[in-house]
Scaffold this motif. Structure first.
Motif, mmCIF file in Angstrom:
data_model
loop_
_atom_site.group_PDB
_atom_site.id
_atom_site.type_symbol
_atom_site.label_atom_id
_atom_site.label_comp_id
_atom_site.label_asym_id
_atom_site.label_seq_id
_atom_site.Cartn_x
_atom_site.Cartn_y
_atom_site.Cartn_z
ATOM 1 N N MET A 198 0.844 -1.180 0.000
ATOM 2 C CA MET A 198 0.000 0.000 0.000
ATOM 3 C C MET A 198 0.889 1.243 0.000
ATOM 4 S SD MET A 198 -3.340 0.375 -0.074
ATOM 5 C CE MET A 198 -4.379 -0.844 0.644
ATOM 6 N N SER A 199 0.595 2.203 -0.822
ATOM 7 C CA SER A 199 1.349 3.453 -0.916
ATOM 8 C C SER A 199 0.602 4.577 -0.208
ATOM 9 C CB SER A 199 1.544 3.840 -2.376
ATOM 10 O OG SER A 199 2.271 2.846 -3.064
ATOM 11 N N GLN A 200 1.344 5.592 0.181
ATOM 12 C CA GLN A 200 0.736 6.765 0.805
ATOM 13 C C GLN A 200 0.613 7.870 -0.232
ATOM 14 O OE1 GLN A 200 3.397 7.366 4.116
ATOM 15 N NE2 GLN A 200 2.350 5.852 5.349
ATOM 16 N N TRP A 201 -0.451 8.647 -0.096
ATOM 17 C CA TRP A 201 -0.774 9.729 -1.022
ATOM 18 C C TRP A 201 -1.254 10.929 -0.233
ATOM 19 C CZ3 TRP A 201 0.167 8.746 -6.113
ATOM 20 C CH2 TRP A 201 0.381 7.395 -6.443
ATOM 21 N N GLY A 252 -18.332 13.389 6.675
ATOM 22 C CA GLY A 252 -18.773 11.993 6.731
ATOM 23 C C GLY A 252 -17.929 11.093 5.840
ATOM 24 N N TYR A 253 -17.549 11.603 4.681
ATOM 25 C CA TYR A 253 -16.685 10.856 3.766
ATOM 26 C C TYR A 253 -15.343 10.551 4.422
ATOM 27 C CZ TYR A 253 -13.867 9.937 -0.435
ATOM 28 O OH TYR A 253 -13.021 9.386 -1.374
ATOM 29 N N LEU A 254 -14.761 11.554 5.067
ATOM 30 C CA LEU A 254 -13.471 11.352 5.740
ATOM 31 C C LEU A 254 -13.603 10.359 6.900
ATOM 32 C CD1 LEU A 254 -12.101 15.012 5.739
ATOM 33 C CD2 LEU A 254 -11.436 13.115 4.228
ATOM 34 N N ARG A 255 -14.713 10.435 7.642
ATOM 35 C CA ARG A 255 -14.935 9.451 8.726
ATOM 36 C C ARG A 255 -15.009 8.039 8.159
ATOM 37 N NH1 ARG A 255 -17.872 13.593 10.879
ATOM 38 N NH2 ARG A 255 -19.854 12.912 9.988
ATOM 39 N N ALA A 256 -15.683 7.888 7.023
ATOM 40 C CA ALA A 256 -15.792 6.562 6.393
ATOM 41 C C ALA A 256 -14.422 6.059 5.943
ATOM 42 C CB ALA A 256 -16.766 6.619 5.218
ATOM 43 N N LEU A 257 -13.604 6.946 5.386
ATOM 44 C CA LEU A 257 -12.240 6.543 5.001
ATOM 45 C C LEU A 257 -11.437 6.121 6.221
ATOM 46 C CD1 LEU A 257 -11.185 9.256 2.362
ATOM 47 C CD2 LEU A 257 -11.901 6.902 1.920
ATOM 48 N N LYS A 258 -11.586 6.843 7.327
ATOM 49 C CA LYS A 258 -10.877 6.495 8.558
ATOM 50 C C LYS A 258 -11.340 5.134 9.075
ATOM 51 C CE LYS A 258 -9.075 8.234 12.815
ATOM 52 N NZ LYS A 258 -7.857 7.464 12.722
ATOM 53 N N ASP A 259 -12.655 4.941 9.107
ATOM 54 C CA ASP A 259 -13.206 3.664 9.574
ATOM 55 C C ASP A 259 -12.744 2.493 8.708
ATOM 56 O OD1 ASP A 259 -14.515 5.062 11.582
ATOM 57 O OD2 ASP A 259 -16.485 4.988 10.592
ATOM 58 N N ALA A 260 -12.505 2.749 7.426
ATOM 59 C CA ALA A 260 -12.050 1.698 6.503
ATOM 60 C C ALA A 260 -10.539 1.489 6.561
ATOM 61 C CB ALA A 260 -12.470 2.051 5.071
ATOM 62 N N GLY A 261 -9.838 2.293 7.380
ATOM 63 C CA GLY A 261 -8.393 2.148 7.501
ATOM 64 C C GLY A 261 -7.621 2.781 6.347
ATOM 65 N N ILE A 262 -8.264 3.672 5.596
ATOM 66 C CA ILE A 262 -7.633 4.310 4.441
ATOM 67 C C ILE A 262 -7.026 5.660 4.817
ATOM 68 C CG2 ILE A 262 -8.127 5.331 2.174
ATOM 69 C CD1 ILE A 262 -10.350 3.131 1.918
ATOM 70 N N GLU A 274 -3.917 6.074 2.298
ATOM 71 C CA GLU A 274 -3.251 4.956 1.638
ATOM 72 C C GLU A 274 -4.112 4.440 0.498
ATOM 73 O OE1 GLU A 274 -2.427 2.215 4.863
ATOM 74 O OE2 GLU A 274 -0.403 3.063 5.016
ATOM 75 N N ALA A 275 -3.442 4.071 -0.586
ATOM 76 C CA ALA A 275 -4.101 3.469 -1.744
ATOM 77 C C ALA A 275 -3.071 2.599 -2.460
ATOM 78 C CB ALA A 275 -4.635 4.551 -2.679
ATOM 79 N N PRO A 276 -3.515 1.558 -3.149
ATOM 80 C CA PRO A 276 -2.565 0.642 -3.782
ATOM 81 C C PRO A 276 -1.842 1.219 -5.002
ATOM 82 C CG PRO A 276 -4.821 -0.037 -4.241
ATOM 83 C CD PRO A 276 -4.895 1.085 -3.243
ATOM 84 N N ASP A 277 -2.455 2.201 -5.670
ATOM 85 C CA ASP A 277 -1.843 2.748 -6.884
ATOM 86 C C ASP A 277 -2.432 4.129 -7.167
ATOM 87 O OD1 ASP A 277 -4.395 2.338 -8.203
ATOM 88 O OD2 ASP A 277 -3.786 0.259 -8.530
ATOM 89 N N GLU A 278 -1.868 4.790 -8.174
ATOM 90 C CA GLU A 278 -2.304 6.156 -8.483
ATOM 91 C C GLU A 278 -3.765 6.217 -8.921
ATOM 92 O OE1 GLU A 278 -1.169 10.070 -11.148
ATOM 93 O OE2 GLU A 278 0.247 8.391 -11.096
ATOM 94 N N ALA A 279 -4.202 5.270 -9.696
ATOM 95 C CA ALA A 279 -5.600 5.280 -10.147
ATOM 96 C C ALA A 279 -6.559 5.208 -8.964
ATOM 97 C CB ALA A 279 -5.846 4.123 -11.117
ATOM 98 N N SER A 280 -6.253 4.350 -8.001
ATOM 99 C CA SER A 280 -7.084 4.243 -6.798
ATOM 100 C C SER A 280 -7.021 5.520 -5.971
ATOM 101 C CB SER A 280 -6.635 3.053 -5.943
ATOM 102 O OG SER A 280 -6.759 1.851 -6.660
ATOM 103 N N ALA A 281 -5.829 6.110 -5.874
ATOM 104 C CA ALA A 281 -5.664 7.356 -5.129
ATOM 105 C C ALA A 281 -6.474 8.476 -5.778
ATOM 106 C CB ALA A 281 -4.193 7.733 -5.043
ATOM 107 N N PRO A 305 2.224 11.618 -4.684
ATOM 108 C CA PRO A 305 2.714 10.496 -3.880
ATOM 109 C C PRO A 305 3.335 11.089 -2.619
ATOM 110 C CG PRO A 305 3.860 10.619 -6.011
ATOM 111 C CD PRO A 305 2.954 11.791 -5.925
ATOM 112 N N TYR A 306 3.291 10.350 -1.523
ATOM 113 C CA TYR A 306 3.690 10.916 -0.235
ATOM 114 C C TYR A 306 4.302 9.834 0.644
ATOM 115 C CZ TYR A 306 3.197 14.256 3.621
ATOM 116 O OH TYR A 306 3.441 15.147 4.629
ATOM 117 N N ALA A 307 5.094 10.247 1.606
ATOM 118 C CA ALA A 307 5.626 9.327 2.621
ATOM 119 C C ALA A 307 5.545 10.041 3.957
ATOM 120 C CB ALA A 307 7.069 8.946 2.316
#
Length: 102
Positions: free
Chosen positions: A1-4, A32-42, A62-69, A90-92
């Motif tokens: 998983m990459s960071q973005w 609410g969208y951000l809470r859902a991302l947090k709850d999903a571990g993203i 976090e996302a697996p690739d640029e398209a997902s990000a 892309p981020y670290a």
């Protein structure tokens, strides 16, 4: 998983100091969208500057690739509604594992 990270900024000057009802609704939906991302571990973190002029926010996730990000960024209600414009990078996160070695 990459960071973005995506940087968002209002598309309308003055949004931070004075929101329309529609903008307020979109930003509540975004929360609410951000809470859902947090709850999903993203979501790693999200926040904004505490200024009116030149205000911007960041969302680190976090996302697996640029398209997902890009999908995460474009699905942000504030971005998809045109209340905010966004740029993706892309981020670290420093202090988390291998990021200290870069």
């Amino acid at each position: 998983m990459s960071q973005w990270i995506y940087r968002i900024e209002p598309t309308r000057p003055g949004l931070v100091g004075s929101r329309t009802d529609e903008e307020s609704s979109v930003l509540a939906e975004r929360a609410g969208y951000l809470r859902a991302l947090k709850d999903a571990g993203i979501l790693i973190l999200a926040g904004r500057t505490r200024v009116e002029e030149g205000a911007f926010g960041v969302t680190v996730f976090e996302a697996p690739d640029e398209a997902s990000a890009r999908a995460v960024m474009r699905t942000d209600p504030a971005v998809s509604a045109g209340v905010m414009r966004a740029e993706l990078y892309p981020y670290a996160v420093a202090g988390s594992g291998d990021a200290l070695d870069d």
